[in-house]
Design a protein around this motif. Sequence first.
Motif, PDB file in Angstrom:
ATOM      1  N   LYS A   1      10.497   9.495  -3.155  1.00  0.00           N
ATOM      2  CA  LYS A   1      12.019   9.164  -3.282  1.00  0.00           C
ATOM      3  C   LYS A   1      11.996   8.213  -4.485  1.00  0.00           C
ATOM      4  N   PRO A   2      12.093   8.548  -5.636  1.00  0.00           N
ATOM      5  CA  PRO A   2      12.413   7.587  -6.988  1.00  0.00           C
ATOM      6  C   PRO A   2      13.652   6.750  -6.686  1.00  0.00           C
ATOM      7  N   ASN A   3      13.371   5.570  -6.806  1.00  0.00           N
ATOM      8  CA  ASN A   3      14.545   4.909  -6.810  1.00  0.00           C
ATOM      9  C   ASN A   3      14.391   3.399  -7.386  1.00  0.00           C
ATOM     10  N   ARG A   4      15.344   2.979  -8.239  1.00  0.00           N
ATOM     11  CA  ARG A   4      15.055   1.732  -9.087  1.00  0.00           C
ATOM     12  C   ARG A   4      15.071   0.536  -7.895  1.00  0.00           C
ATOM     13  N   ALA A   5      15.625   0.643  -7.023  1.00  0.00           N
ATOM     14  CA  ALA A   5      15.610  -0.567  -6.062  1.00  0.00           C
ATOM     15  C   ALA A   5      14.600  -0.860  -5.279  1.00  0.00           C
ATOM     16  N   LEU A   6      13.524   0.155  -5.315  1.00  0.00           N
ATOM     17  CA  LEU A   6      12.101  -0.024  -4.718  1.00  0.00           C
ATOM     18  C   LEU A   6      11.494  -1.190  -5.584  1.00  0.00           C
ATOM     19  N   ASP A   7      11.697  -1.423  -6.974  1.00  0.00           N
ATOM     20  CA  ASP A   7      11.169  -2.150  -7.627  1.00  0.00           C
ATOM     21  C   ASP A   7      11.651  -3.484  -7.109  1.00  0.00           C
ATOM     22  N   LEU A   8      12.727  -3.802  -6.577  1.00  0.00           N
ATOM     23  CA  LEU A   8      13.256  -5.013  -5.986  1.00  0.00           C
ATOM     24  C   LEU A   8      12.926  -5.265  -4.556  1.00  0.00           C
ATOM     25  N   LEU A   9      12.509  -4.401  -3.913  1.00  0.00           N
ATOM     26  CA  LEU A   9      12.015  -4.566  -2.515  1.00  0.00           C
ATOM     27  C   LEU A   9      11.140  -5.557  -2.364  1.00  0.00           C
TER      28      LEU A   9
ATOM     29  N   GLU B   1       0.693  -1.352   0.010  1.00  0.00           N
ATOM     30  CA  GLU B   1       0.104   0.043  -0.098  1.00  0.00           C
ATOM     31  C   GLU B   1       0.871   1.160   0.031  1.00  0.00           C
ATOM     32  N   LEU B   2       2.115   1.244   0.685  1.00  0.00           N
ATOM     33  CA  LEU B   2       2.990   2.345   0.919  1.00  0.00           C
ATOM     34  C   LEU B   2       3.880   2.599  -0.226  1.00  0.00           C
ATOM     35  N   LEU B   3       4.089   1.429  -1.060  1.00  0.00           N
ATOM     36  CA  LEU B   3       5.167   1.280  -2.101  1.00  0.00           C
ATOM     37  C   LEU B   3       4.908   2.671  -3.124  1.00  0.00           C
ATOM     38  N   PRO B   4       3.876   2.876  -3.638  1.00  0.00           N
ATOM     39  CA  PRO B   4       3.534   4.024  -4.623  1.00  0.00           C
ATOM     40  C   PRO B   4       3.993   5.454  -4.043  1.00  0.00           C
ATOM     41  N   ALA B   5       3.447   5.466  -3.076  1.00  0.00           N
ATOM     42  CA  ALA B   5       3.913   6.747  -2.415  1.00  0.00           C
ATOM     43  C   ALA B   5       5.437   7.113  -2.139  1.00  0.00           C
ATOM     44  N   VAL B   6       6.130   6.007  -1.564  1.00  0.00           N
ATOM     45  CA  VAL B   6       7.339   5.987  -1.519  1.00  0.00           C
ATOM     46  C   VAL B   6       8.176   6.097  -2.697  1.00  0.00           C
ATOM     47  N   MET B   7       7.683   5.498  -3.808  1.00  0.00           N
ATOM     48  CA  MET B   7       8.321   5.675  -5.168  1.00  0.00           C
ATOM     49  C   MET B   7       8.133   6.791  -5.655  1.00  0.00           C
ATOM     50  N   LYS B   8       7.140   7.733  -5.412  1.00  0.00           N
ATOM     51  CA  LYS B   8       6.830   9.009  -5.861  1.00  0.00           C
ATOM     52  C   LYS B   8       7.637   9.988  -5.117  1.00  0.00           C
TER      53      LYS B   8
END
Length: 168
Positions: free
Chosen positions: A127-135, A118-125
């Motif tokens: 603090k953009p970071n390609r590693a968030l896709d791997l989290l 639920e939080l991932l999209p807001a964190v990606m917006k």
Amino acid sequence: MPAIDFKKQEKGLYLPPAQPMLVDVPEMSFLMVDGTGDPNSTAFQDAVSALYSMSYAIKMLPRKGIVPEGYFEYSVLPLEGLWWLADGGAFSFTARGNWAWTVMIRQPVFVTAGLVAELLPAVMKKKPNRALDLLRYEGFAEGLCVQMMHTGPYATEPQTVERMNAFI
């Protein structure tokens, strides 16, 4: 009520002595990112940044008026890492290209995979970071281990590892 500091509550896990000792590490839940190569790489730095971005987003939810069920004040736990050889070759402290790793930060019991998703999209917006896709969020039980506190420069880590190997 003061924030819970797991490092103080669970000293056997987080404050090891200067001598090797056995410790049985129970299953705990973590945010994790996997990768390969030198820990001085951009990929490793991105992984660490992604873990801290999500960990602090969870911790700060009450400041946004969101209080997950079972939430309590706590200190974000330290970064942990698992290391092995990606290609099964010879280990070297200096040639790090074949290192594989999982970096992770333990999460309190109220955190769920659903909350992280639920939080991932807001964190990606924010603090953009390609590693968030791997989290990912998952449980991990390390089991029976040997641990000790390493003090000193990274260059002397091989001696600490030798002491643990002799203990084993």
